[in-house]
Design an enzyme around this catalytic site. Structure first.
Site, PDB file in Angstrom:
ATOM      1  CE  LYS A   1     -53.411  25.338 -57.671  1.00 34.16           C
ATOM      2  NZ  LYS A   1     -51.966  25.172 -57.914  1.00 34.16           N
TER       3      LYS A   1
ATOM      4  CE  LYS B   1     -49.951  27.461 -68.634  1.00 31.42           C
ATOM      5  NZ  LYS B   1     -50.385  26.909 -67.362  1.00 31.42           N
TER       6      LYS B   1
ATOM      7  CE  LYS C   1     -49.111  33.841 -65.451  1.00 33.02           C
ATOM      8  NZ  LYS C   1     -47.726  34.286 -65.493  1.00 33.02           N
ATOM      9  CG  ASP C   2     -50.525  27.771 -60.148  1.00 31.18           C
ATOM     10  OD1 ASP C   2     -50.404  29.002 -60.294  1.00 31.18           O
ATOM     11  OD2 ASP C   2     -50.285  27.180 -59.090  1.00 31.18           O
ATOM     12  NE  ARG C   3     -50.130  18.784 -65.596  1.00 33.75           N
ATOM     13  CZ  ARG C   3     -49.708  17.539 -65.662  1.00 33.75           C
ATOM     14  NH1 ARG C   3     -48.681  17.161 -64.929  1.00 33.75           N
ATOM     15  NH2 ARG C   3     -50.314  16.657 -66.436  1.00 33.75           N
TER      16      ARG C   3
END
EC number: 5.4.99.27
Length: 416
Positions: free
Chosen positions: A24, A53, A82-84
């Site tokens: 990330k 997104k 879902k992950d940011r």
């Protein structure tokens, strides 16, 4: 305590050194594509959109879409959060008559594409997720080390199915502690921890610290920033009623359940770790174990059976053929309990936590948690990986719903 320190208590299954690295580093390094159930597209009352997104958390994105479209966020359905810090693709449903309003929405880092008509999506209505993940800050030797780790884990049946750090909080690792206090009926303790836990350099930490030290509700209402809307709502409710129980129960039900689920998840992680520590297999059934059925790589957690002296050879064959997996406890008032050695481990965990399964039923009714079983191992489907010069290691795989990609990478990276 940050999540790295928190996770240090959970044992790795693989013994080989990890590749290290960093995930990330940018949203494009972590791509998630949701795989919906086919039944999502049965029906005509709802419009189904594919939502892409970037750097948005699911709930925040849904609320912003609803605001721009002039509809209630409660009218937007989705199958999973879902992950940011990622680029994610997932399906959302809106009432059919809101289709054109949603199509007209324009938001930075959000794209919406109408796909089909179908039914209202609800949490859990998905098969799983496909991932493409880049691990940076590693050299070319990471490829061979990854190969060794994957080979070792395949010989042990898969990757340990730990709940990921997202379940507990990344900077303030308190969700499971709040859950335990709620189970014990200590609403004041749970509220004070929810409001006052601080650290990790987050905005609002100074106000939280002041409340933690003084317990001054009026001062907290002056100091807590507006974006801490749940915290402020709780403080106002306490001021109105003088009851921390009523104040805590003013939170939305999904928020309250996060804490109970986090505590269940913590105990499940401890169970896996304890089993590894005692040298008990995760991929081989013991008498007394509860196993879950597997079909096409997808676990059916509501289809379980107990391992006995009579059926153990049959069960071992099912596991060998990837038609069953050994499970661990998601403690709750109606959970199917293991016996034998696995049952002893479950009993020891409950005793150490001074916990009874009945505690999960004593919660206010909407929060009461029946519990269940969860497979001990992850077998990522279609796992491929390679080294990309000047970039790092690139991984692709599919995971069933409720399984964490970060737990797969944890065994390879050994980073937390």
């Amino acid at each position: 305590m940050d999540y790295r320190e928190f996770f240090s208590q959970f044992k790795y299954l693989s013994e080989k050194p990890g590749i290290g690295g960093r995930i990330k580093a940018q949203p494009e390094d972590f791509i998630v594509m949701e795989e919906p159930l086919r039944s999502a597209f049965d029906g005509k009352k709802y419009a189904i959109f594919l939502l892409k997104k970037r750097n948005w958390d699911t709930m925040a994105a849904v609320k912003e879409i609803a605001k721009r479209a002039g509809i209630s966020y409660k009218d937007i359905g989705f199958a999973g959060t879902k992950d940011r810090h990622a680029v994610t693709y997932q399906y959302i449903s809106v009432p059919r008559d809101a289709k054109e309003k949603v199509e007209a929405v324009r938001i930075k880092d959000i794209e919406l594409r109408f796909v089909s008509y179908g039914r209202a999506l609800k949490l859990g209505h998905l098969l799983g997720n496909r991932f493409k993940i880049i691990v940076r800050d590693v050299d070319e030797s990471a490829f061979e080390r990854t190969k060794e780790i994957v080979r070792e884990l395949r010989s042990k049946g898969g990757f340990p199915n730990y709940f990921g750090y997202q379940r507990f909080g990344e900077r303030r690792v308190t969700n499971h502690l709040i859950g335990k206090l709620l189970l014990k009926g200590d609403f004041e303790g749970a509220a004070r921890l929810f409001l006052g836990a601080h650290g990790g350099g987050m905005e609002g930490d100074e106000a939280r610290k002041n409340f933690w030290e003084t317990g001054d509700v009026n001062r907290a209402l002056e100091e807590f920033p507006g974006f801490l809307r749940y915290e402020r709502a709780m403080l106002y409710r306490y001021k109105e009623t003088g009851s921390w129980r009523k104040a805590f129960l003013s939170l939305p039900l999904p928020i309250m359940r996060i804490f109970i689920h986090a505590y269940q998840s913590y105990l499940f992680n401890l169970y896996i770790s304890r089993r590894i520590e005692e040298g008990l297999p995760l991929n081989e059934a013991l008498v007394g174990d509860i196993v879950v059925q597997i079909k096409g790589g997808i676990p059916y957690r509501d289809r379980t059976y107990r391992v006995t002296e009579t059926n153990i050879d049959f069960v071992k064959e099912k596991i060998r053929k990837d038609e069953a997996m050994v499970s661990g406890p998601l403690f709750g008032f109606s959970m199917r309990r293991a016996r034998g050695v696995p049952g002893r481990l479950e009993e020891e965990l409950l005793a150490e936590e001074n916990l009874s399964l009945k505690d999960f039923k004593r919660l206010p009714k909407p929060m009461a948690e029946p519990g269940g079983r969860r497979e001990l191992l992850i077998r990522p489907l279609g796992l491929t990986y390679g080294y990309v010069p000047s970039v790092g290691m690139c991984f692709r795989f599919f995971l069933p719903k409720g399984v964490y990609a970060t737990s797969v990478l944890r065994e390879i990276m050994k980073d937390h």
